[in-house]
Write an enzyme that holds these catalytic residues in place. Structure first.
Site, PDB file in Angstrom:
ATOM      1  N   GLU A   1     -14.314  -4.351 -10.320  1.00 22.21           N
ATOM      2  CA  GLU A   1     -14.946  -3.392  -9.413  1.00 22.21           C
ATOM      3  C   GLU A   1     -14.371  -2.002  -9.672  1.00 22.21           C
ATOM      4  O   GLU A   1     -13.159  -1.800  -9.576  1.00 22.21           O
ATOM      5  CB  GLU A   1     -14.686  -3.799  -7.963  1.00 22.21           C
ATOM      6  CG  GLU A   1     -15.426  -2.934  -6.990  1.00 22.21           C
ATOM      7  CD  GLU A   1     -15.248  -3.379  -5.545  1.00 22.21           C
ATOM      8  OE1 GLU A   1     -14.104  -3.662  -5.145  1.00 22.21           O
ATOM      9  OE2 GLU A   1     -16.255  -3.436  -4.824  1.00 22.21           O
TER      10      GLU A   1
ATOM     11  N   LYS B   1      -7.388  -0.353  13.043  1.00 24.99           N
ATOM     12  CA  LYS B   1      -6.656   0.519  12.119  1.00 24.99           C
ATOM     13  C   LYS B   1      -7.644   1.044  11.091  1.00 24.99           C
ATOM     14  O   LYS B   1      -8.053   0.333  10.182  1.00 24.99           O
ATOM     15  CB  LYS B   1      -5.512  -0.210  11.398  1.00 24.99           C
ATOM     16  CG  LYS B   1      -4.532   0.844  10.876  1.00 24.99           C
ATOM     17  CD  LYS B   1      -3.889   0.621   9.538  1.00 24.99           C
ATOM     18  CE  LYS B   1      -4.652   0.641   8.301  1.00 24.99           C
ATOM     19  NZ  LYS B   1      -4.997   1.964   7.757  1.00 24.99           N
TER      20      LYS B   1
ATOM     21  N   GLU C   1     -14.300  -9.134   4.345  1.00 24.23           N
ATOM     22  CA  GLU C   1     -15.402  -8.629   3.513  1.00 24.23           C
ATOM     23  C   GLU C   1     -14.744  -7.838   2.403  1.00 24.23           C
ATOM     24  O   GLU C   1     -14.110  -6.815   2.661  1.00 24.23           O
ATOM     25  CB  GLU C   1     -16.339  -7.729   4.327  1.00 24.23           C
ATOM     26  CG  GLU C   1     -17.373  -8.475   5.142  1.00 24.23           C
ATOM     27  CD  GLU C   1     -18.283  -9.359   4.312  1.00 24.23           C
ATOM     28  OE1 GLU C   1     -18.673  -8.965   3.188  1.00 24.23           O
ATOM     29  OE2 GLU C   1     -18.595 -10.468   4.775  1.00 24.23           O
TER      30      GLU C   1
ATOM     31  N   CYS D   1     -19.053  -1.841  -1.593  1.00 23.28           N
ATOM     32  CA  CYS D   1     -18.740  -3.153  -2.174  1.00 23.28           C
ATOM     33  C   CYS D   1     -19.983  -3.882  -2.647  1.00 23.28           C
ATOM     34  O   CYS D   1     -19.901  -4.689  -3.560  1.00 23.28           O
ATOM     35  CB  CYS D   1     -17.920  -3.988  -1.207  1.00 23.28           C
ATOM     36  SG  CYS D   1     -18.486  -3.860   0.465  1.00 23.28           S
TER      37      CYS D   1
HETATM   38  P1  ADP Z   1      -9.590   0.445  -0.603  1.00 25.06           P
HETATM   39  O1  ADP Z   1      -9.296   0.055  -2.016  1.00 25.06           O
HETATM   40  O2  ADP Z   1     -11.012   0.486  -0.236  1.00 25.06           O
HETATM   41  O3  ADP Z   1      -8.772   1.603  -0.108  1.00 25.06           O
HETATM   42  P2  ADP Z   1      -7.739  -1.288   0.680  1.00 25.06           P
HETATM   43  O4  ADP Z   1      -7.885  -2.761   0.689  1.00 25.06           O
HETATM   44  O5  ADP Z   1      -6.625  -0.692  -0.072  1.00 25.06           O
HETATM   45  O6  ADP Z   1      -9.150  -0.786   0.224  1.00 25.06           O
HETATM   46  O7  ADP Z   1      -7.674  -0.729   2.165  1.00 25.06           O
HETATM   47  C1  ADP Z   1      -8.510  -1.181   3.198  1.00 25.06           C
HETATM   48  C2  ADP Z   1      -7.748  -1.084   4.515  1.00 25.06           C
HETATM   49  O8  ADP Z   1      -6.628  -1.960   4.449  1.00 25.06           O
HETATM   50  C3  ADP Z   1      -7.176   0.299   4.805  1.00 25.06           C
HETATM   51  O9  ADP Z   1      -7.254   0.543   6.202  1.00 25.06           O
HETATM   52  C4  ADP Z   1      -5.735   0.166   4.374  1.00 25.06           C
HETATM   53  O10 ADP Z   1      -4.863   1.066   5.014  1.00 25.06           O
HETATM   54  C5  ADP Z   1      -5.444  -1.265   4.787  1.00 25.06           C
HETATM   55  N1  ADP Z   1      -4.306  -1.891   4.064  1.00 25.06           N
HETATM   56  C6  ADP Z   1      -3.878  -1.652   2.805  1.00 25.06           C
HETATM   57  N2  ADP Z   1      -2.799  -2.426   2.523  1.00 25.06           N
HETATM   58  C7  ADP Z   1      -2.557  -3.171   3.623  1.00 25.06           C
HETATM   59  C8  ADP Z   1      -1.581  -4.167   3.968  1.00 25.06           C
HETATM   60  N3  ADP Z   1      -0.643  -4.541   3.102  1.00 25.06           N
HETATM   61  N4  ADP Z   1      -1.644  -4.721   5.190  1.00 25.06           N
HETATM   62  C9  ADP Z   1      -2.600  -4.367   6.083  1.00 25.06           C
HETATM   63  N5  ADP Z   1      -3.534  -3.419   5.823  1.00 25.06           N
HETATM   64  C10 ADP Z   1      -3.518  -2.837   4.621  1.00 25.06           C
END
Ligand code: ADP
Length: 490
Positions: A387, A178, A252, A286
């Protein structure tokens, strides 16, 4: 839109075919340098995710049974196809993520190297014969985990597919990827190239979509492991759900890494490195070195060199070859940067440069931010602890080694640390004392597929890179063989 940045594929990739999302729903993906919609990409529903996982489940056993050399050939062929399509992939990534085209081109080459390195890694995962009892043979096997879910963020799309996919695939797993909702295009292009390389249907599936819907559905699906890169907040959520289900998870996550500059270092080189680490990809990585710990005796001189360099950076069209700083990812990200900068000023820190958006002629709808350097920062301030994910640096002076270590470790994160010194003993003492999974001496932010790394503290769980990562995508099995006559008896 130029033809170069027109994506060939915008649909889901399930069971070896590109298909529309259930109900035909799509999400816009925006070019952050122009504000324009780049493409409408299929938004995978929970049913689509289930179909992708089912395709992976049914393809995995045959993939795992292929000779190592057959899997290796497909992964190596993928590396070649990534290289021969590098121009197109770099343009797509630059348009989707707003990062300079020259950086993207280099990162596409790096991605190919990860596929190359991991191609035949299974052949190097040694099992052990373990001495136990007389007349008994005891040995270990490394077997694939099964179906691995990989969830990735928007900041380094292709490099992260390189970090996650080949290691998982080489050892016989099937994968459901994903990608981030903001940057799904190169994931689909890569799936197409892997199909061309001969990857059997269902071994890799790609389901773009939102985190709370598509991502959450993947976490709940019939998977055996989750390999996640992203924010600490989402990582915690995923790990707690994985914990309840007892599904293996590697994370990570975020960072707040120090660049530690000693008076005895080569100050010009250190200034180049300290600038690079907080500005590369607009600070959206990161392992960015966003806290500058500088020895008080050279603080003024060093910070002066850094400000001069920051002000000379060329901010502009990511597609231009001489651009050094491109666009930040999204409105949401821009608001976050501005909020943090305002909090720094409110809490009494002094911005020496930056602290405002940049205008780029011809790209008035784009999101550009000037590199920002704060002095007068206290380690307890929000900008020194959290961050930001933008080109914002906090300067924290120190007077001796003990204070430098204390400041370096005074954050929740533990991803990376850069030490700039010409004193060999000090460098190694620091490398041992710093709470970080990645330590750089007189350099910063390097990675190689064969070199393992791991986030400490709130920066992660598990390892990426190297034979260690390939091993983490396997299950350990131990076999006991009785070579004699005695059996356990009541
Ligand atoms: P960033 O702040 O870098 O956008 P996120 O942690 O929000 O990082 O997102 C990283 C990945 O995790 C993306 O692919 C996002 O769609 C996915 N993501 C965000 N929320 C969830 C969740 N509740 N469950 C699974 N995947 C998620």
């Amino acid at each position: 839109m130029t033809t170069e940045t027109a994506p060939a594929e915008t649909r889901l990739f399930i069971g070896g075919a590109f298909v529309d999302a259930d109900g035909g729903t799509t999400l816009d993906t925006i070019n952050p340098a122009t504000g324009e919609v780049l493409a409408q990409v299929a938004h995978a529903s929970p049913d689509d995710v289930a179909a992708a996982v089912a395709a992976a489940r049914s393809a995995q056993p045959a993939w795992a049974e292929l000779p190592i050399s057959d899997r290796a050939r497909i992964l190596r062929r993928t590396a070649e196809l990534i290289e021969s399509n590098a121009g197109r992939l770099a343009a797509l990534e630059s348009a989707d993520a707003g990062k300079p085209i020259t950086d993207c081109r280099a990162q596409i080459g790096g991605t190919a190297e990860w596929f190359d390195f991991f191609a035949d890694v299974s052949a190097h995962l040694r099992s052990h014969v373990v001495p136990t009892f007389p007349n008994h043979l005891n040995y270990t096997l490394r077997q694939p985990i099964g179906v691995v879910a990989t969830i990735t963020p928007w900041n380094y799309p292709m490099p992260l597919y390189g970090i996650k996919l080949p290691a998982a695939l080489a050892v016989g797993n099937a994968v459901v990827l994903k990608p981030a909702e903001q940057t799904p295009l190169t994931a689909l292009a890569l799936a197409d190239l892997m199909r061309e390389a001969g990857l059997p249907d269902g071994v890799l599936n790609v389901v773009p979509g939102l985190g709370e819907t598509t991502g959450a559905a993947l976490v709940e699906a019939d998977i055996d492991m989750i390999s996640f890169t992203g924010s600490t907040e989402v990582g915690r959520k995923i790990a707690s759900r994985a914990g309840e289900r007892l599904v293996k998870v590697t994370l990570e996550l975020g960072g707040k890494s120090p660049s530690i500059v000693f008076a005895d270092s080569d100050l010009d080189r250190a200034a180049d490195g300290a600038l690079f680490t907080f500005c590369v990809h607009q600070g959206q990585l990161c392992s960015a070195g966003t806290r500058l710990l500088v020895e008080e005796s050279v603080r003024e001189d060093f910070v002066g060199r850094l400000v001069e360099r920051a002000e000379a950076l060329r901010i502009g069209d990511p597609m231009a070859a001489d651009t050094q700083l491109g666009a930040v990812m999204s409105d949401e990200q821009m608001v976050r940067i501005e909020r943090y900068v305002a909090s720094g000023i409110e809490q009494g820190a002094n911005p020496l440069t930056g602290a405002s958006r940049a205008e780029v002629a011809g790209l008035e709808g784009g999101l550009f931010y000037r590199p920002t350097i704060f002095e007068g920062v206290d380690t307890r301030m929000t900008i020194a602890q959290e961050e930001i994910f933008g080109p914002v640096l906090s300067v924290l002076p120190f007077t001796d080694d003990a204070q430098a270590v204390e400041l370096a470790n005074d954050v929740l994160y533990g991803l990376a640390a850069g030490i700039w010194t010409n004193d060999l003993r000090r460098a190694h003492r620091f490398a041992a004392a710093v709470d970080a999974g990645l330590v750089y001496v007189n350099t910063m932010n390097l990675l190689a597929p064969w070199s393992p790394y791991s986030g400490w503290k709130q920066s992660g769980l598990g390892v990426e890179g190297g034979i260690e990562q390939a091993s983490s995508f396997t299950k350990l099995k131990t076999v006991w063989v009785n070579l004699g006559e005695d059996v356990p008896r009541l």
